[in-house]
Design a protein around this motif. Structure first.
Motif, PDB file in Angstrom:
ATOM      1  N   LEU A 117      -7.765  24.335 -10.264  1.00  0.00           N
ATOM      2  CA  LEU A 117      -7.712  23.535  -9.038  1.00  0.00           C
ATOM      3  C   LEU A 117      -8.058  22.078  -9.335  1.00  0.00           C
ATOM      4  CD1 LEU A 117      -7.066  24.038  -6.110  1.00  0.00           C
ATOM      5  CD2 LEU A 117      -9.469  24.602  -5.728  1.00  0.00           C
ATOM      6  N   ARG A 118      -9.002  21.878 -10.222  1.00  0.00           N
ATOM      7  CA  ARG A 118      -9.379  20.519 -10.618  1.00  0.00           C
ATOM      8  C   ARG A 118      -8.174  19.791 -11.215  1.00  0.00           C
ATOM      9  NH1 ARG A 118     -14.204  19.548 -14.808  1.00  0.00           N
ATOM     10  NH2 ARG A 118     -15.085  21.114 -13.438  1.00  0.00           N
ATOM     11  N   ARG A 119      -7.439  20.466 -12.102  1.00  0.00           N
ATOM     12  CA  ARG A 119      -6.250  19.849 -12.706  1.00  0.00           C
ATOM     13  C   ARG A 119      -5.205  19.517 -11.643  1.00  0.00           C
ATOM     14  NH1 ARG A 119      -7.807  23.182 -16.933  1.00  0.00           N
ATOM     15  NH2 ARG A 119      -6.676  24.995 -16.159  1.00  0.00           N
ATOM     16  N   MET A 120      -5.046  20.410 -10.666  1.00  0.00           N
ATOM     17  CA  MET A 120      -4.084  20.133  -9.593  1.00  0.00           C
ATOM     18  C   MET A 120      -4.501  18.910  -8.783  1.00  0.00           C
ATOM     19  SD  MET A 120      -2.681  23.643  -7.930  1.00  0.00           S
ATOM     20  CE  MET A 120      -3.928  24.865  -8.267  1.00  0.00           C
ATOM     21  N   MET A 121      -5.800  18.801  -8.496  1.00  0.00           N
ATOM     22  CA  MET A 121      -6.271  17.651  -7.724  1.00  0.00           C
ATOM     23  C   MET A 121      -6.082  16.354  -8.497  1.00  0.00           C
ATOM     24  SD  MET A 121      -9.612  18.781  -5.546  1.00  0.00           S
ATOM     25  CE  MET A 121      -9.649  17.213  -4.696  1.00  0.00           C
ATOM     26  N   VAL A 122      -6.355  16.381  -9.780  1.00  0.00           N
ATOM     27  CA  VAL A 122      -6.162  15.185 -10.604  1.00  0.00           C
ATOM     28  C   VAL A 122      -4.690  14.779 -10.593  1.00  0.00           C
ATOM     29  CG1 VAL A 122      -6.213  14.302 -12.982  1.00  0.00           C
ATOM     30  CG2 VAL A 122      -8.185  15.540 -12.059  1.00  0.00           C
ATOM     31  N   ALA A 123      -3.798  15.757 -10.731  1.00  0.00           N
ATOM     32  CA  ALA A 123      -2.359  15.457 -10.717  1.00  0.00           C
ATOM     33  C   ALA A 123      -1.932  14.877  -9.371  1.00  0.00           C
ATOM     34  CB  ALA A 123      -1.560  16.715 -11.030  1.00  0.00           C
ATOM     35  N   ARG A 124      -2.465  15.417  -8.270  1.00  0.00           N
ATOM     36  CA  ARG A 124      -2.119  14.898  -6.938  1.00  0.00           C
ATOM     37  C   ARG A 124      -2.648  13.478  -6.768  1.00  0.00           C
ATOM     38  NH1 ARG A 124      -0.720  19.201  -3.126  1.00  0.00           N
ATOM     39  NH2 ARG A 124       0.661  20.437  -4.424  1.00  0.00           N
ATOM     40  N   GLU A 125      -3.872  13.234  -7.230  1.00  0.00           N
ATOM     41  CA  GLU A 125      -4.434  11.881  -7.117  1.00  0.00           C
ATOM     42  C   GLU A 125      -3.604  10.886  -7.922  1.00  0.00           C
ATOM     43  OE1 GLU A 125      -8.357  10.685  -7.156  1.00  0.00           O
ATOM     44  OE2 GLU A 125      -8.727  11.840  -5.344  1.00  0.00           O
ATOM     45  N   GLU A 126      -3.159  11.295  -9.111  1.00  0.00           N
ATOM     46  CA  GLU A 126      -2.328  10.407  -9.922  1.00  0.00           C
ATOM     47  C   GLU A 126      -1.004  10.118  -9.227  1.00  0.00           C
ATOM     48  OE1 GLU A 126      -2.120  12.284 -13.766  1.00  0.00           O
ATOM     49  OE2 GLU A 126      -4.158  11.665 -14.272  1.00  0.00           O
ATOM     50  N   ALA A 127      -0.430  11.128  -8.578  1.00  0.00           N
ATOM     51  CA  ALA A 127       0.835  10.926  -7.864  1.00  0.00           C
ATOM     52  C   ALA A 127       0.643   9.967  -6.685  1.00  0.00           C
ATOM     53  CB  ALA A 127       1.381  12.266  -7.374  1.00  0.00           C
ATOM     54  N   ILE A 128      -0.462  10.109  -5.976  1.00  0.00           N
ATOM     55  CA  ILE A 128      -0.746   9.200  -4.853  1.00  0.00           C
ATOM     56  C   ILE A 128      -0.929   7.780  -5.372  1.00  0.00           C
ATOM     57  CG2 ILE A 128      -2.451   8.618  -3.074  1.00  0.00           C
ATOM     58  CD1 ILE A 128      -2.962  11.729  -2.928  1.00  0.00           C
ATOM     59  N   ARG A 129      -1.702   7.638  -6.431  1.00  0.00           N
ATOM     60  CA  ARG A 129      -1.943   6.315  -7.012  1.00  0.00           C
ATOM     61  C   ARG A 129      -0.628   5.690  -7.474  1.00  0.00           C
ATOM     62  NH1 ARG A 129      -5.906   7.694  -9.931  1.00  0.00           N
ATOM     63  NH2 ARG A 129      -4.765   8.161 -11.817  1.00  0.00           N
ATOM     64  N   ALA A 130       0.222   6.493  -8.113  1.00  0.00           N
ATOM     65  CA  ALA A 130       1.516   5.980  -8.598  1.00  0.00           C
ATOM     66  C   ALA A 130       2.412   5.536  -7.443  1.00  0.00           C
ATOM     67  CB  ALA A 130       2.214   7.051  -9.430  1.00  0.00           C
ATOM     68  N   ALA A 131       2.339   6.244  -6.321  1.00  0.00           N
ATOM     69  CA  ALA A 131       3.156   5.874  -5.161  1.00  0.00           C
ATOM     70  C   ALA A 131       2.606   4.633  -4.467  1.00  0.00           C
ATOM     71  CB  ALA A 131       3.221   7.045  -4.180  1.00  0.00           C
ATOM     72  N   LEU A 132       1.298   4.483  -4.446  1.00  0.00           N
ATOM     73  CA  LEU A 132       0.678   3.367  -3.741  1.00  0.00           C
ATOM     74  C   LEU A 132       0.708   2.069  -4.552  1.00  0.00           C
ATOM     75  CD1 LEU A 132      -0.766   2.786  -1.095  1.00  0.00           C
ATOM     76  CD2 LEU A 132      -2.906   3.472  -2.158  1.00  0.00           C
ATOM     77  N   THR A 133       0.693   2.182  -5.872  1.00  0.00           N
ATOM     78  CA  THR A 133       0.593   0.992  -6.722  1.00  0.00           C
ATOM     79  C   THR A 133       1.705  -0.027  -6.482  1.00  0.00           C
ATOM     80  OG1 THR A 133      -0.682   2.173  -8.396  1.00  0.00           O
ATOM     81  CG2 THR A 133       0.473   0.190  -9.117  1.00  0.00           C
ATOM     82  N   PRO A 134       2.988   0.357  -6.436  1.00  0.00           N
ATOM     83  CA  PRO A 134       4.025  -0.664  -6.204  1.00  0.00           C
ATOM     84  C   PRO A 134       3.861  -1.400  -4.876  1.00  0.00           C
ATOM     85  CG  PRO A 134       5.019   1.414  -6.890  1.00  0.00           C
ATOM     86  CD  PRO A 134       3.565   1.674  -6.651  1.00  0.00           C
ATOM     87  N   VAL A 135       3.371  -0.685  -3.873  1.00  0.00           N
ATOM     88  CA  VAL A 135       3.143  -1.303  -2.563  1.00  0.00           C
ATOM     89  C   VAL A 135       2.049  -2.363  -2.684  1.00  0.00           C
ATOM     90  CG1 VAL A 135       2.405  -0.842  -0.197  1.00  0.00           C
ATOM     91  CG2 VAL A 135       3.882   0.789  -1.373  1.00  0.00           C
ATOM     92  N   LEU A 136       0.957  -2.022  -3.378  1.00  0.00           N
ATOM     93  CA  LEU A 136      -0.137  -2.969  -3.552  1.00  0.00           C
ATOM     94  C   LEU A 136       0.274  -4.155  -4.416  1.00  0.00           C
ATOM     95  CD1 LEU A 136      -3.123  -0.504  -4.006  1.00  0.00           C
ATOM     96  CD2 LEU A 136      -2.611  -1.925  -2.024  1.00  0.00           C
ATOM     97  N   LEU A 137       1.081  -3.904  -5.435  1.00  0.00           N
ATOM     98  CA  LEU A 137       1.532  -4.997  -6.294  1.00  0.00           C
ATOM     99  C   LEU A 137       2.355  -6.006  -5.498  1.00  0.00           C
ATOM    100  CD1 LEU A 137       2.499  -3.121  -9.594  1.00  0.00           C
ATOM    101  CD2 LEU A 137       0.401  -4.365  -9.065  1.00  0.00           C
ATOM    102  N   ARG A 138       3.194  -5.510  -4.577  1.00  0.00           N
ATOM    103  CA  ARG A 138       3.982  -6.416  -3.735  1.00  0.00           C
ATOM    104  C   ARG A 138       3.068  -7.259  -2.841  1.00  0.00           C
ATOM    105  NH1 ARG A 138       7.174  -1.904  -2.672  1.00  0.00           N
ATOM    106  NH2 ARG A 138       6.660  -1.934  -0.451  1.00  0.00           N
ATOM    107  N   LEU A 139       2.047  -6.620  -2.279  1.00  0.00           N
ATOM    108  CA  LEU A 139       1.126  -7.357  -1.425  1.00  0.00           C
ATOM    109  C   LEU A 139       0.375  -8.410  -2.235  1.00  0.00           C
ATOM    110  CD1 LEU A 139      -0.376  -7.848   1.239  1.00  0.00           C
ATOM    111  CD2 LEU A 139      -2.012  -6.127   0.508  1.00  0.00           C
ATOM    112  N   LEU A 140      -0.116  -8.023  -3.399  1.00  0.00           N
ATOM    113  CA  LEU A 140      -0.884  -8.964  -4.211  1.00  0.00           C
ATOM    114  C   LEU A 140      -0.010 -10.133  -4.672  1.00  0.00           C
ATOM    115  CD1 LEU A 140      -3.073  -6.401  -6.148  1.00  0.00           C
ATOM    116  CD2 LEU A 140      -3.869  -8.121  -4.503  1.00  0.00           C
ATOM    117  N   ALA A 141       1.250  -9.863  -4.944  1.00  0.00           N
ATOM    118  CA  ALA A 141       2.168 -10.953  -5.301  1.00  0.00           C
ATOM    119  C   ALA A 141       2.299 -11.944  -4.149  1.00  0.00           C
ATOM    120  CB  ALA A 141       3.528 -10.388  -5.694  1.00  0.00           C
ATOM    121  N   ARG A 142       2.264 -11.430  -2.918  1.00  0.00           N
ATOM    122  CA  ARG A 142       2.367 -12.298  -1.735  1.00  0.00           C
ATOM    123  C   ARG A 142       1.176 -13.246  -1.603  1.00  0.00           C
ATOM    124  NH1 ARG A 142       3.877  -8.359   3.227  1.00  0.00           N
ATOM    125  NH2 ARG A 142       3.325 -10.198   4.446  1.00  0.00           N
ATOM    126  N   VAL A 143       0.028 -12.844  -2.156  1.00  0.00           N
ATOM    127  CA  VAL A 143      -1.149 -13.715  -2.082  1.00  0.00           C
ATOM    128  C   VAL A 143      -1.454 -14.359  -3.436  1.00  0.00           C
ATOM    129  CG1 VAL A 143      -2.180 -12.573  -0.089  1.00  0.00           C
ATOM    130  CG2 VAL A 143      -2.769 -11.771  -2.387  1.00  0.00           C
TER     131      VAL A 143
END
Length: 196
Positions: A117-143
């Motif tokens: 279960l721990r491995r599954m949670m780590v994989a899910r967290e990595e997937a969330i982080r990977a999905a959120l990162t491009p969105v944050l990079l676009r915002l940070l570029a704006r500032v």
């Protein structure tokens, strides 16, 4: 049939959310969730193999909703004059949810005792982080900020969010705690980004 199955899943997920928040994951049973949702055990097991699988589906659903909310906020062409306003802008789209915090804290403790279960949670967290990162990079570029190591930034922001969320929930009426939360996010961004 697919629509009915989707509705059944949604009702089970909603019922589980309330049951987990009120009674705790460790004290909930499949029967309790089915009773809340108005279904039999058969309906549960035709959708999920276990309470853990149901939780992971709930986590995926809520993560997708949060990502959609943050993305929608960032797609808006609102002028964001500086980094602090950018932080406040994003934090306004990320809920500080008492029930969800209780559920995820308990499930994290449960996963720490279960390597699979721990491995599954780590994989899910990595997937969330990977999905959120491009969105944050676009915002940070704006500032006007560049991100040399997006993975490190993502990990630091998640750690800041999780820790400050607990503080906000423990002191919900404290303006200082909310201000410290923004300050911490500012320090993380300053540490993990460079002026462009």
């Amino acid at each position: 049939m697919k629509r009915r199955r989707a509705q059944t899943r949604a009702r089970l997920l909603d019922a589980a959310f309330e049951a987990f928040a009120e009674d705790g994951l460790g004290r909930c049973t499949v029967e309790q969730i089915c009773e809340r949702a108005g279904f039999t055990r058969g309906a549960f097991y035709s959708n999920f193999t276990s309470l853990e699988e149901l939780f992971l589906a709930m986590w995926e659903q809520r993560s997708a909703a949060m990502l959609a909310e943050v993305s929608a906020v960032l797609e808006n062409d609102v002028a964001i004059p500086d980094q602090r306003e950018a932080v406040e802008f994003v934090l306004s789209a990320v809920p500080v949810d008492d029930k969800w915090f209780r559920i995820t804290s308990e499930f994290t403790a449960h996963a720490l005792r279960n390597p699979d279960l721990r491995r599954m949670m780590v994989a899910r967290e990595e997937a969330i982080r990977a999905a959120l990162t491009p969105v944050l990079l676009r915002l940070l570029a704006r500032v006007g900020r560049d991100v040399p190591d997006p993975v490190a930034l993502g990990r630091a922001l998640i750690a800041a969010h999780d820790g400050t969320m607990a503080q906000c929930l423990l002191e919900p009426d404290s303006a200082d705690v909310r201000e410290y939360r923004v300050d911490l996010f500012m320090r993380v961004l300053e540490s993990y980004t460079d002026p462009s």
